[in-house]
Write an enzyme that holds these catalytic residues in place. Structure first.
Site, short mmCIF file in Angstrom:
data_model
loop_
_atom_site.label_atom_id
_atom_site.label_comp_id
_atom_site.label_asym_id
_atom_site.label_seq_id
_atom_site.Cartn_x
_atom_site.Cartn_y
_atom_site.Cartn_z
N GLU A 294 43.78 30.42 33.45
CA GLU A 294 44.30 29.19 32.83
C GLU A 294 45.75 28.91 33.23
O GLU A 294 46.60 28.57 32.41
CB GLU A 294 44.16 29.23 31.29
CG GLU A 294 42.73 29.10 30.81
CD GLU A 294 42.61 28.76 29.34
OE1 GLU A 294 43.55 28.18 28.77
OE2 GLU A 294 41.56 29.07 28.75
N ASP A 446 38.94 36.80 31.76
CA ASP A 446 38.47 36.37 30.44
C ASP A 446 36.97 36.13 30.58
O ASP A 446 36.54 35.16 31.19
CB ASP A 446 39.20 35.09 30.02
CG ASP A 446 38.73 34.54 28.68
OD1 ASP A 446 37.75 35.08 28.12
OD2 ASP A 446 39.32 33.56 28.20
N ASN A 448 34.85 35.75 28.02
CA ASN A 448 34.31 35.03 26.87
C ASN A 448 33.10 35.75 26.28
O ASN A 448 32.12 35.11 25.86
CB ASN A 448 33.95 33.59 27.26
CG ASN A 448 35.14 32.66 27.16
OD1 ASN A 448 35.84 32.66 26.14
ND2 ASN A 448 35.41 31.90 28.19
#
Length: 558
Positions: A294, A446, A448
């Site tokens: 991100e 990440d 998730n």
């Protein structure tokens, strides 16, 4: 003064839209309206004329409800014509398709409504959205947020910046896409005016946006909990040892104009504030390899790339899906590693373009709803290959951020499976090329996915049990086997939290290393008890909703 009507192809819906700003008086009724008429691109000009006429009748009806006989209004003659103005005007036939109309050169075409003529512009540029950050800090540059236009070339468009104390009297201060805010701008509101321009140099209507708050002075940075973690990372590692970081730093794309983090003060949510803390945190870890998720495209180009270079890092960045404004970054200490290669694999693109994934794609096509969801995602795998300068090791680093939706476990599993396939392929290729070196794989990011979930189980166990619900998606395909042989373990284990918000708190981030090839020397403690003091992250002392994973690793003897 020349008036214009706009005819645009709406590609997403495959429709055609006519937009006319009408300002006139008709039988004592004042009409000052922007008329929007939308028809399918396969429809005719006659259909568009009828639709526009009905729109006008509706406006007149609404405005004259108390003074006119409604049955009388519906019979009004409202002339609407499309004419080609050459030596002699020629009325265009109602049978012309709108698709044809869009493709023709309409430089001499006008729309006539009552007695008013409007020059018709085909696909003129239009700004659909433009905003400014909620908080503006002096000494940082600013640019429009969520800038989106139809038929607009941003590089050709014109931008003008103004400032004002009272939002009445404005002083021009800039004329570029970015505006460098100075100390002199403290207390001023900023306004940006954009005139969109198309690639064909057609100019559209200007739009403007005013900052919601005046420019503020940047606050003094507080002491942060990550500085306690820095007590463990003061040393620089050497030879077989190296320090690895993975960190989702929270894109500005998901914080601006979004109330997801309403518990965080706007001043602390601003990217210009958060990026200062993020850099300070990263520098204090003295890491050899850093993987980030991100990362805003703008912040990489204008901030992180240069700042990390000043600290001795080479940084490689890929926009997620090659099209989003945030993406993946891998940085390595140039004193310890030689960069051999780097690339990005977009899962939805690779599954039908790379030969190695062909059997998987054949399987996916049998589950249409799953395939449609999978193919919509921009999820990517960044692969970086490093040659160690101190020992004979090649490190293949996979950095990813898997699809987020809580009900999309199957999509994440397929993405994770593709990642292991590709990382295995790169490992084998490096082993052939560097025969005297040991090739290691590290897969981080990440995911998730919480501990105990299918993605974590697949990565650590190398397979998915046949009786697992995942296989229900692939009934009749019992021969398919989701496996990998990378022998992963989670270097940092399964912390209580790596993601901490007001409505979700769990472990989603991991550093997977190959058991038997790399061992964990130390995991830098996470502030789990400290986190529980807060409703959620980010806040004034935590710059992201995630916590960085940091560990010291060691290559085992060759």
């Amino acid at each position: 003064m020349e008036k214009f009507a706009h005819l645009r192809h709406l590609e997403i819906t495959n429709q055609c839209e006519l937009v006319v700003q009408l300002n006139m008086v008709f039988q004592d009724i004042h009409i000052d309206e922007e008329i929007h008429s939308v028809r399918n691109i396969e429809d005719t000009l006659g259909s568009l004329r009828t639709h526009t006429r009905n729109k006008l009748i509706k406006i007149i009806t609404d405005k004259s409800a108390e003074t006119k006989d409604q049955s009388e209004i519906s019979t009004y003659n409202i002339p609407i014509l499309f004419k080609r103005k050459l030596k002699h005007s020629k009325v265009l036939s109602d049978d012309i398709s709108l698709k044809t109309l869009l493709l023709e050169d309409l430089g001499k075409t006008v729309v006539v409504i009552f007695d008013q003529e409007f020059k018709l512009l085909v696909n003129p540029p239009l700004i659909k959205s433009i905003n400014l950050p909620s908080i503006l800090y002096a000494t940082f540059s600013v640019q429009p947020l969520k800038f989106y236009g139809l038929f607009t070339d941003k590089s050709s468009s014109e931008f003008s910046w103004f400032r004002s104390k009272d939002k009445i009297t404005w002083e021009k201060v800039g004329s570029a896409y970015d505006y460098p805010i100075s100390e002199d701008d403290l207390g001023y509101y900023l306004k940006v005016v954009c005139i969109p321009v198309s690639q064909k140099k057609i100019r559209g209507s200007p739009v403007e946006i005013i900052s919601p708050r005046p420019v503020q002075k940047f606050p003094e940075l507080p002491r942060c909990p990550f500085e306690v973690r820095h007590e463990y990372t003061k040393d620089l590692l050497q030879t077989k040892d190296f320090r690895f970081v993975t960190y989702n730093i929270l894109s500005n794309r998901y914080t601006e104009l979004n109330d997801t983090f309403s518990y965080c003060p706007l001043e602390a949510l601003a990217i210009d504030y958060r990026k200062q803390l993020i850099l300070k945190e990263l520098v204090g870890y003295n890491a050899d390899i850093i993987c980030l998720q991100e990362v805003d495209n703008r912040e990489f180009n204008t901030y992180f790339n240069t700042k990390l270079a000043d600290e001795g890092y080479i940084s490689k960045y890929h926009r997620k899906g090659n099209n989003l404004t945030e993406g993946l970054l891998c940085a390595m200490k140039k004193s310890r590693y030689k960069l051999l290669s780097y690339q990005q694999l977009v899962y939805a693109n690779a599954i039908h373009t790379k030969k190695m994934f062909a059997p998987l794609y054949s399987l996916l096509k049998k589950e249409q709803s799953l395939k449609n969801l999978f193919m919509k995602q921009s999820t990517s795998l960044q692969t970086t290959v490093l040659k160690c300068k101190e020992v004979k090791r090649i490190v293949v680093i996979g950095n990813t951020h898997l699809y987020y939706h809580p009900d999309a476990t199957t999509v994440r599993l397929i993405q994770a499976y593709m990642a292991t396939m590709y990382l295995s392929y790169v490992k084998e290729r490096m082993e052939q090329e560097w025969k005297n070196f040991v090739v290691d794989v590290i897969f981080c990011g990440d995911f998730n996915s919480s501990p105990g979930g299918l993605v974590y189980k697949f990565l650590c166990e190398g397979t998915i049990p046949r009786d697992d619900e995942f296989h229900l998606y692939f009934s009749g395909n019992a021969q398919w086997n989701f496996t990998h042989k990378l022998n992963f373990i989670s270097a940092c284990g399964t912390p209580k939290y790596t993601n901490y918000t007001n409505d979700f708190k769990s472990c989603l981030d991991y550093i997977f290393i190959q058991r038997g090839e790399i061992e964990v020397k130390r995991v830098i403690p996470l502030p789990e008890e400290e986190l529980e003091k807060y409703v959620g992250l980010p806040n004034e002392v935590y710059p992201s909703d995630h916590i960085a994973l940091v560990c010291d690793l060691q290559f085992k003897q060759n």
